[in-house]
Write an enzyme that holds these catalytic residues in place. Structure first.
Site, PDB file in Angstrom:
ATOM      1  N   GLU A 291      -7.362  -7.187  -0.345  1.00  0.00           N
ATOM      2  CA  GLU A 291      -7.787  -7.108   1.056  1.00  0.00           C
ATOM      3  C   GLU A 291      -9.270  -6.773   1.091  1.00  0.00           C
ATOM      4  OE1 GLU A 291      -5.555  -4.468   3.517  1.00  0.00           O
ATOM      5  OE2 GLU A 291      -3.662  -5.568   3.303  1.00  0.00           O
TER       6      GLU A 291
ATOM      7  N   GLU B  18       0.829  -1.209   0.000  1.00  0.00           N
ATOM      8  CA  GLU B  18       0.000   0.000   0.000  1.00  0.00           C
ATOM      9  C   GLU B  18       0.861   1.257   0.000  1.00  0.00           C
ATOM     10  OE1 GLU B  18      -2.200  -1.001   3.461  1.00  0.00           O
ATOM     11  OE2 GLU B  18      -3.781  -1.994   2.359  1.00  0.00           O
TER      12      GLU B  18
END
Length: 640
Positions: free
Chosen positions: A243, A163
């Site tokens: 996710e 991320e």
């Protein structure tokens, strides 16, 4: 490459291709670092029986290299054993080796020793940072190469960084360096990918050519819009939610997070019907044992709780939940579910009450470490005052003697009152330099008060000139997300008492875990200790007791009702922090294999503030993770 060991993005049909055939993974996140190794096989089997064909795992760098150059891949850190067990179970692996992982883990998985260079720019092309990353990856990635699917193993894809688009540096040279590094050690045939949040900015800064761009999001977004965003960065290839949030994390002081089961199962079904590959974060969360919890710092510092239950399909103790059964039913509509029953929950036992006895004040640990500490053998003094910033600890303490350095837990700062204080006099942390929570006492008697980062910057003291002042500073977990992961701990700036700047500090790192693991405080009672060492009921004080299980060694949950805040060890193993006064977590999970079925089990508690009048603890057969009413909806203003 033999056809039976191929895995790649198949752009023509917008899917993955495995062994020459279209492939869709249905995966769940599990963190081996949060689950004792003796339960890995149990958890993996339950995930397999739920219908998953893959698991996704992080590799926390600091879990394997706590001290620079010292690597640990044994026991609970035996990553290759975990990969082997997953392979035996029939599960593929999506590997996320960092170097940064977030994960609500201490400093996002980055080792604290990186901060020995106070000006280091983490997660960038900073030469000091890259040197450390190169050295670590040269250890880790060669171990992983044999487990790649293209080499006959079960790792089908490898994430580069994590991320990155949510981090302020947006350094493409850093990401290029990592891409080259991963390709060098893993080969050009390995599927490398990135994962980023559901915003244009995050996808822009986190993606790079040569690494497949995936996205993550939870139940509060529009699926089509989210995948449309991924399509703008990856026009062809498989749709991937790396996710998909089945739950959420808790901070101390929050309500326990819950995500609706029906929303999770419904959205999972919608994504699978689109042909998307999905990883559920988390499938089992586990526990932040010891000091491994992370923290957030948006408007203020917020520490993550010990439990990482995450409201996941498998509970903190690995028990199947209604959410797991609903997810299994959804998956069964798209692929065959393994035949057979779901493995049951591990047995639990309510062992009942145990009364603890107050044994030593916090500073007695100094004597156990080395009796000469009481004569300041390991004393470190500043010039006149605390130096600004992190240089006090990192320059003076570490570079004088690296053996004195401690990264986690507690540090004791000691000085004397400069004058008589017959009336309450404010002790102030004017630059918010207490990281993270300081317990202050005069003459070792009780707790005069506390200072807490961002929230409590002043307290009052009284005493006489020359009285000893102790400031016990607790590291509550380094920030794991955002721009403030350079999270230095201890006293980072001066403390001011009335009109005086406190000076002449003595600094003691406290190796509490090492002492308890070697048998203290039980063994400490045989020493001849100077007075006064026995502590009062208020303030940082050690308590001990024993639990007899009468031939059983089953999982249990420890509740410290009416205790305030502290740390617990069972048979020398650090279970983590308790803080029932703040909540929401009320119980600590104890895996059965930590207990002896035949010998007394040693319980050690460090109560930092105030113990109850009846110093009892309760061993229960079920967890209590929510001390407040109502539910907290999941929010996805950040990822994991």
């Amino acid at each position: 490459i033999p056809s039976h060991t191929q895995f790649k993005e198949y752009y023509k049909n917008n899917c993955f291709q495995k062994d020459g055939k279209p492939f869709q993974y249905v995966s769940g996140s599990i963190h081996y670092s949060r689950i004792p190794h003796y339960y890995w096989k149990d958890r993996l089997l339950k995930m397999y029986m739920a219908g998953l064909n893959a698991v996704q795992i992080y590799v926390p760098w600091n879990f394997h290299e706590e001290k620079r150059g010292v690597y640990n891949f044994s026991g609970d850190r035996d990553l290759e054993n975990f990969l082997d067990l997953a392979n035996q179970t029939g599960l593929l692996v999506i590997l996320r080796p960092g170097p940064y992982i977030c994960a609500e883990w201490e400093m996002g998985g980055l080792p604290a020793w990186l901060l020995q260079k106070p000006n280091i720019v983490l997660r960038s092309a900073d030469t000091d940072y890259l040197e450390a990353v190169n050295t670590w990856m040269a250890v880790l990635l060669p171990k992983m190469r044999r487990w790649l699917y293209t080499n006959g193993g079960n790792i089908i894809s490898v994430q580069v960084e994590n991320e990155y688009g949510s981090y302020y540096t947006c350094d493409y040279n850093y990401m290029r360096h990592l891409r080259t590094l991963f390709q060098f050690f893993l080969g050009d045939d390995t599927v490398l990918f990135t994962t980023d949040g559901n915003t244009d900015r995050e996808m822009t800064c986190g993606t790079l050519e040569g690494m497949y761009a995936t996205i993550d999001f939870g139940t509060d977004v529009n699926i089509s819009q989210a995948f449309s965003r991924q399509r703008r960065f990856e026009p062809r290839g498989p749709l991937v939610n790396s996710e998909f949030y089945t739950g959420w994390l808790d901070h101390w002081g929050d309500q326990h997070a819950q995500v609706d089961t029906q929303k999770v199962s419904r959205m999972l079904g919608e994504m699978l019907s689109m042909g998307a590959s999905v990883n559920m974060y988390m499938f089992e969360g586990g526990t932040n044992f010891g000091y491994w919890n992370g923290a957030d710092h948006d408007n203020r510092f917020r520490s993550v709780v010990t439990s990482y239950d995450y409201n996941a399909p498998l509970s903190e103790a690995g028990d199947p939940t209604e959410k797991l059964l609903a997810i299994r039913d959804t998956i069964s509509k798209f692929r065959d579910i393994p035949v057979g029953p779901m493995p049951p929950a591990t047995p639990k036992m309510a062992y009942g009450f145990v009364t603890l006895t107050m044994v030593w004040a916090y500073y007695s640990i100094l004597y156990y470490q080395d009796p000469a500490l009481f004569t300041a053998y390991f004393t470190t003094r500043t010039q006149h005052t605390l130096l600004p910033g992190p240089s006090l600890i990192y320059s003076i303490l570490y570079y004088q003697d690296p053996a004195l350095f401690t990264y986690y837990g507690f540090m004791l700062y000691r000085t004397k009152l400069p004058r008589d204080l017959p009336e309450d006099t404010p002790l102030i942390s004017p630059l918010n330099g207490v990281h993270d929570r300081a317990y202050v006492s005069v003459c070792g008697v009780g707790a005069s008060g506390l200072l807490e980062r961002d929230t409590t910057l002043v307290m009052n003291l009284t005493g006489k000139q020359g009285d000893q002042v102790d400031v016990l500073v607790e590291n509550m977990g380094r920030v794991n997300f955002g721009s403030k992961i350079n999270d230095f701990k201890g006293l980072l700036s001066n403390l001011i008492l009335g009109k005086d700047v406190l000076t002449d500090w003595q600094i003691y790192p406290l190796d509490i875990d090492g002492a308890i693991a070697s048998g203290w405080p039980q063994s400490g009672q045989r020493r001849s200790l100077p007075d006064p060492v026995r502590g009062p009921s208020d303030g940082p004080v050690f308590y001990q007791g024993t639990l007899t299980t009468n031939g059983l060694a089953w999982d249990t949950f420890l509740r410290l009702n009416e205790w305030t805040k502290g740390q617990v060890w069972i048979n020398g193993v650090n279970l983590g922090r308790y803080w029932p006064k703040r909540g929401p977590q009320q119980t600590l999970y104890i895996p059965g294999p930590l207990l002896s079925p035949t010998q007394p089990n040693n319980i050690t508690v460090l109560e930092l503030e105030r113990a109850p009048p009846h110093t009892r603890v309760l061993f229960m057969d079920r967890p209590q993770l929510n001390s407040t009413s109502g539910k907290t909806s999941q929010t996805t203003d950040r990822q994991t």
